[in-house]
Design a protein around this motif. Structure first.
Motif, PDB file in Angstrom:
ATOM      1  N   ALA A  76       0.837  -1.210   0.000  1.00 46.30           N
ATOM      2  CA  ALA A  76       0.000   0.000   0.000  1.00 46.30           C
ATOM      3  C   ALA A  76       0.869   1.256   0.000  1.00 46.30           C
ATOM      4  O   ALA A  76       0.564   2.235  -0.693  1.00 46.30           O
ATOM      5  CB  ALA A  76      -0.938  -0.004   1.198  1.00 46.30           C
ATOM      6  N   GLY A  77       1.961   1.229   0.750  1.00 46.04           N
ATOM      7  CA  GLY A  77       2.861   2.386   0.788  1.00 46.04           C
ATOM      8  C   GLY A  77       3.526   2.655  -0.547  1.00 46.04           C
ATOM      9  O   GLY A  77       3.640   3.804  -0.977  1.00 46.04           O
ATOM     10  N   LYS A  78       3.974   1.598  -1.214  1.00 45.55           N
ATOM     11  CA  LYS A  78       4.604   1.786  -2.529  1.00 45.55           C
ATOM     12  C   LYS A  78       3.592   2.279  -3.553  1.00 45.55           C
ATOM     13  O   LYS A  78       3.902   3.156  -4.368  1.00 45.55           O
ATOM     14  CB  LYS A  78       5.257   0.487  -2.993  1.00 45.55           C
ATOM     15  N   ILE A  79       2.389   1.710  -3.512  1.00 42.54           N
ATOM     16  CA  ILE A  79       1.355   2.187  -4.434  1.00 42.54           C
ATOM     17  C   ILE A  79       1.037   3.651  -4.149  1.00 42.54           C
ATOM     18  O   ILE A  79       0.857   4.452  -5.071  1.00 42.54           O
ATOM     19  CB  ILE A  79       0.089   1.303  -4.331  1.00 42.54           C
ATOM     20  N   ASN A  80       1.005   4.016  -2.889  1.00 42.35           N
ATOM     21  CA  ASN A  80       0.759   5.408  -2.515  1.00 42.35           C
ATOM     22  C   ASN A  80       1.854   6.320  -3.058  1.00 42.35           C
ATOM     23  O   ASN A  80       1.577   7.420  -3.551  1.00 42.35           O
ATOM     24  CB  ASN A  80       0.659   5.527  -0.999  1.00 42.35           C
ATOM     25  N   TRP A  81       3.107   5.881  -2.977  1.00 42.28           N
ATOM     26  CA  TRP A  81       4.233   6.668  -3.503  1.00 42.28           C
ATOM     27  C   TRP A  81       4.080   6.874  -5.004  1.00 42.28           C
ATOM     28  O   TRP A  81       4.155   7.990  -5.502  1.00 42.28           O
ATOM     29  CB  TRP A  81       5.559   5.974  -3.184  1.00 42.28           C
ATOM     30  N   TYR A  82       3.850   5.793  -5.732  1.00 43.17           N
ATOM     31  CA  TYR A  82       3.674   5.923  -7.180  1.00 43.17           C
ATOM     32  C   TYR A  82       2.434   6.754  -7.501  1.00 43.17           C
ATOM     33  O   TYR A  82       2.431   7.545  -8.445  1.00 43.17           O
ATOM     34  CB  TYR A  82       3.573   4.551  -7.847  1.00 43.17           C
ATOM     35  N   GLY A  83       1.372   6.592  -6.712  1.00 42.95           N
ATOM     36  CA  GLY A  83       0.143   7.360  -6.929  1.00 42.95           C
ATOM     37  C   GLY A  83       0.328   8.845  -6.711  1.00 42.95           C
ATOM     38  O   GLY A  83      -0.375   9.658  -7.301  1.00 42.95           O
ATOM     39  N   GLY A  84       1.288   9.211  -5.869  1.00 47.46           N
ATOM     40  CA  GLY A  84       1.590  10.630  -5.687  1.00 47.46           C
ATOM     41  C   GLY A  84       2.240  11.243  -6.913  1.00 47.46           C
ATOM     42  O   GLY A  84       2.154  12.443  -7.142  1.00 47.46           O
ATOM     43  N   LEU A  85       2.859  10.405  -7.703  1.00 53.66           N
ATOM     44  CA  LEU A  85       3.519  10.877  -8.921  1.00 53.66           C
ATOM     45  C   LEU A  85       2.614  10.779 -10.137  1.00 53.66           C
ATOM     46  O   LEU A  85       2.762  11.520 -11.097  1.00 53.66           O
ATOM     47  CB  LEU A  85       4.802  10.069  -9.172  1.00 53.66           C
ATOM     48  N   LEU A  86       1.707   9.851 -10.108  1.00 54.19           N
ATOM     49  CA  LEU A  86       0.747   9.661 -11.194  1.00 54.19           C
ATOM     50  C   LEU A  86      -0.642   9.694 -10.555  1.00 54.19           C
ATOM     51  O   LEU A  86      -1.131   8.687 -10.048  1.00 54.19           O
ATOM     52  CB  LEU A  86       0.998   8.318 -11.895  1.00 54.19           C
ATOM     53  N   GLN A  87      -1.263  10.859 -10.557  1.00 52.87           N
ATOM     54  CA  GLN A  87      -2.481  11.073  -9.782  1.00 52.87           C
ATOM     55  C   GLN A  87      -3.618  10.128 -10.141  1.00 52.87           C
ATOM     56  O   GLN A  87      -4.401   9.757  -9.280  1.00 52.87           O
ATOM     57  CB  GLN A  87      -2.937  12.527  -9.912  1.00 52.87           C
ATOM     58  N   VAL A  88      -3.720   9.715 -11.389  1.00 52.35           N
ATOM     59  CA  VAL A  88      -4.790   8.780 -11.754  1.00 52.35           C
ATOM     60  C   VAL A  88      -4.628   7.465 -10.992  1.00 52.35           C
ATOM     61  O   VAL A  88      -5.602   6.742 -10.776  1.00 52.35           O
ATOM     62  CB  VAL A  88      -4.845   8.553 -13.288  1.00 52.35           C
ATOM     63  N   GLY A  89      -3.433   7.179 -10.529  1.00 53.29           N
ATOM     64  CA  GLY A  89      -3.182   5.978  -9.741  1.00 53.29           C
ATOM     65  C   GLY A  89      -3.916   5.980  -8.410  1.00 53.29           C
ATOM     66  O   GLY A  89      -4.157   4.918  -7.823  1.00 53.29           O
ATOM     67  N   ARG A  90      -4.285   7.170  -7.922  1.00 50.68           N
ATOM     68  CA  ARG A  90      -5.028   7.261  -6.662  1.00 50.68           C
ATOM     69  C   ARG A  90      -6.361   6.511  -6.750  1.00 50.68           C
ATOM     70  O   ARG A  90      -6.876   6.046  -5.753  1.00 50.68           O
ATOM     71  CB  ARG A  90      -5.300   8.721  -6.297  1.00 50.68           C
ATOM     72  N   LEU A  91      -6.894   6.394  -7.953  1.00 51.11           N
ATOM     73  CA  LEU A  91      -8.148   5.670  -8.144  1.00 51.11           C
ATOM     74  C   LEU A  91      -7.978   4.167  -7.968  1.00 51.11           C
ATOM     75  O   LEU A  91      -8.962   3.440  -7.842  1.00 51.11           O
ATOM     76  CB  LEU A  91      -8.703   5.944  -9.550  1.00 51.11           C
ATOM     77  N   HIS A  92      -6.727   3.710  -7.962  1.00 46.50           N
ATOM     78  CA  HIS A  92      -6.449   2.276  -7.950  1.00 46.50           C
ATOM     79  C   HIS A  92      -5.641   1.851  -6.726  1.00 46.50           C
ATOM     80  O   HIS A  92      -4.873   0.904  -6.791  1.00 46.50           O
ATOM     81  CB  HIS A  92      -5.703   1.885  -9.224  1.00 46.50           C
ATOM     82  N   GLU A  93      -5.818   2.544  -5.618  1.00 51.10           N
ATOM     83  CA  GLU A  93      -5.066   2.160  -4.428  1.00 51.10           C
ATOM     84  C   GLU A  93      -5.945   1.855  -3.215  1.00 51.10           C
ATOM     85  O   GLU A  93      -5.479   1.233  -2.270  1.00 51.10           O
ATOM     86  CB  GLU A  93      -4.019   3.205  -4.064  1.00 51.10           C
ATOM     87  N   SER A  94      -7.196   2.257  -3.225  1.00 46.59           N
ATOM     88  CA  SER A  94      -8.024   2.129  -2.021  1.00 46.59           C
ATOM     89  C   SER A  94      -8.243   0.681  -1.596  1.00 46.59           C
ATOM     90  O   SER A  94      -8.362   0.399  -0.397  1.00 46.59           O
ATOM     91  CB  SER A  94      -9.362   2.831  -2.205  1.00 46.59           C
ATOM     92  N   SER A  95      -8.294  -0.243  -2.540  1.00 54.05           N
ATOM     93  CA  SER A  95      -8.552  -1.635  -2.165  1.00 54.05           C
ATOM     94  C   SER A  95      -7.465  -2.177  -1.246  1.00 54.05           C
ATOM     95  O   SER A  95      -7.766  -2.915  -0.294  1.00 54.05           O
ATOM     96  CB  SER A  95      -8.675  -2.518  -3.405  1.00 54.05           C
TER      97      SER A  95
END
Length: 143
Positions: A76-95
């Motif tokens: 979850a932390g790594k996905i959060n890091w990448y999601g901070g750089l690619l904002q559309v990724g925020r839609l794919h981290e909540s699970s």
């Protein structure tokens, strides 16, 4: 490069000498800054490695297995890091964050809650999206 290095030193962040290549490239937190090409890219090896970790973890959860809180926190932390750089990724981290909260409630010897089919499906879909991105980045570029 000296400006970047001075900025990092001022912030209390010190570089490892082996993370520089030809004094024109800097690898920092998985991002490669290249002053020759005037580009930023994700480190291909780190992206490929994390894609493999994410694939194995997602497959295990979807198959009915469970991961430790430490494993889920790392993912979850790594996905959060990448999601901070690619904002559309925020839609794919909540699970993954929902799964983490469910597993955290199973501390102190309590039996872990079973996660439902819907959450497993979301983890599979979110992970597939991230794996696709990571594999693209493993080929170079910021996607």
């Amino acid at each position: 490069m000296s400006i970047i290095e001075a900025l990092f030193r001022e912030a209390g962040i010190y570089r490892a000498p082996h993370k520089y290549e030809y004094a024109r490239r800097l690898l920092f937190l998985g991002i490669l800054f290249d002053t020759d090409r005037m580009s930023m890219s994700f480190d291909a090896d780190q992206c490929a490695d994390f894609a493999g970790v994410l694939r194995r973890a997602s497959d295990a959860v979807v198959a009915g297995g469970s991961l430790s809180v430490t494993e889920i926190s790392s993912i979850a932390g790594k996905i959060n890091w990448y999601g901070g750089l690619l904002q559309v990724g925020r839609l794919h981290e909540s699970s993954w964050w929902i799964y983490l909260q469910i597993r955290k409630r199973a501390t102190g010897g309590r039996k872990p809650e079973e996660i439902g089919h819907a959450l497993r499906a979301r983890i599979a879909a979110d992970s597939a999206w991230w794996i696709s991105q990571l594999e693209t980045w493993a080929g170079g570029g910021l996607g």
